[in-house]
Scaffold this active site. Structure first.
Site, PDB file in Angstrom:
ATOM      1  N   GLU A 147      -8.620  10.556   4.756  1.00 31.10           N
ATOM      2  CA  GLU A 147      -8.845   9.678   5.897  1.00 31.10           C
ATOM      3  C   GLU A 147      -9.135  10.550   7.124  1.00 31.10           C
ATOM      4  O   GLU A 147      -8.212  11.063   7.750  1.00 31.10           O
ATOM      5  CB  GLU A 147      -7.625   8.803   6.184  1.00 31.10           C
ATOM      6  CG  GLU A 147      -7.347   7.751   5.137  1.00 31.10           C
ATOM      7  CD  GLU A 147      -6.140   6.896   5.496  1.00 31.10           C
ATOM      8  OE1 GLU A 147      -6.238   5.664   5.397  1.00 31.10           O
ATOM      9  OE2 GLU A 147      -5.087   7.473   5.863  1.00 31.10           O
TER      10      GLU A 147
ATOM     11  N   GLU B 195       0.871  -1.168   0.000  1.00 26.41           N
ATOM     12  CA  GLU B 195       0.000   0.000   0.000  1.00 26.41           C
ATOM     13  C   GLU B 195       0.909   1.219   0.000  1.00 26.41           C
ATOM     14  O   GLU B 195       1.663   1.440   0.942  1.00 26.41           O
ATOM     15  CB  GLU B 195      -0.905   0.005   1.225  1.00 26.41           C
ATOM     16  CG  GLU B 195      -1.823   1.218   1.305  1.00 26.41           C
ATOM     17  CD  GLU B 195      -2.696   1.231   2.556  1.00 26.41           C
ATOM     18  OE1 GLU B 195      -3.635   2.055   2.610  1.00 26.41           O
ATOM     19  OE2 GLU B 195      -2.439   0.427   3.476  1.00 26.41           O
TER      20      GLU B 195
END
Length: 243
Positions: A225, A140
């Protein structure tokens, strides 16, 4: 002539407003040109609050959208990742990418005690395709254009002062389930207008962090986020491609 021009402008604005679509469900998604706009409230149980995301316009590879959220509790837990995921910029090995141009212009329309990042989330794997955050994921790769409220990426900081795409970055690294997370965090403060070639980041990872050039780009997402606070984040224009 003035009245006619005014009418055309008004009709254009009405058309834009009429085309705006808002989603509110936990995993709601919308088609958005060459992308999917998704709510992705994967961590909402760690706190309490709400979120909605609105597609303002989509024209092929260029998209404008926004997300409004308010979260409390679990201040060190991510609540969601409202994001835009490309349907076309994927399925290529790092070794075969000639360029990966991207452009991202954004701003906070409102910001109240925000703890959140604004970031790319790029997923690599051994197979040509695979769902993000799954058994198919090897890496990621995050690129934080903003990190407010003292939040930190997964793992620990391993390198500072990396110069890529005309900006300085600090690199964080750590494991998460079966994949490795590598996060480039802006050392220059918020980057609200980002025009870059993501290949620079890919090349750095291959040359300096042991990422195999045979890895496939399985997904490129962009969004925010949120941990806590409340905000409206506006993405004025966004695009990404793999060539």
């Amino acid at each position: 002539m003035f009245k006619k021009l005014f009418s055309l402008v008004a009709l254009s604005q009405l058309s834009l407003l009429a085309s705006a679509q808002t989603i509110t469900g936990q995993y709601d998604c919308l088609p958005a040109g060459n992308y999917q706009l998704c709510q992705n409230l994967w961590g909402e149980d760690a706190g309490s609050g709400s979120q909605s995301s609105t597609l303002n316009s989509a024209n092929g590879d260029s998209v404008s959208w926004s997300t409004t959220w308010s979260w409390t509790g679990g201040e060190n837990n991510v609540k969601s990742y409202p994001n835009l995921a490309s349907n076309t910029a994927k399925g290529k090995q790092l070794s075969s990418i000639g360029s990966a141009p991207t452009s991202w212009s954004w701003n906070y329309q409102s910001n109240n005690n925000v703890r959140a990042d604004v970031s790319y989330d790029i997923w690599l794997g051994n197979a040509q395709s695979g769902d993000p955050a799954s058994s198919a994921s090897s890496y990621e790769i995050m690129i934080w254009l903003s990190g407010q409220g003292g939040i930190q990426p997964v793992g620990s900081q391993v390198t500072t002062g990396i110069n890529l795409a005309g900006h300085n970055w600090n690199l964080w690294k750590g494991p998460n389930q079966n994949w490795q997370v590598l996060s480039f965090v802006s050392a220059d403060g918020d980057i609200t207008n980002f025009d870059a070639d993501l290949k620079e980041f890919f090349d750095y990872l291959v040359q300096n962090q042991g990422v195999a050039s045979s890895q496939y780009v399985q997904s490129i997402q962009s969004g925010t986020e949120p941990f806590t606070g409340s905000a409206t984040l506006v993405i004025n224009n966004y695009s990404v491609a793999l060539n």
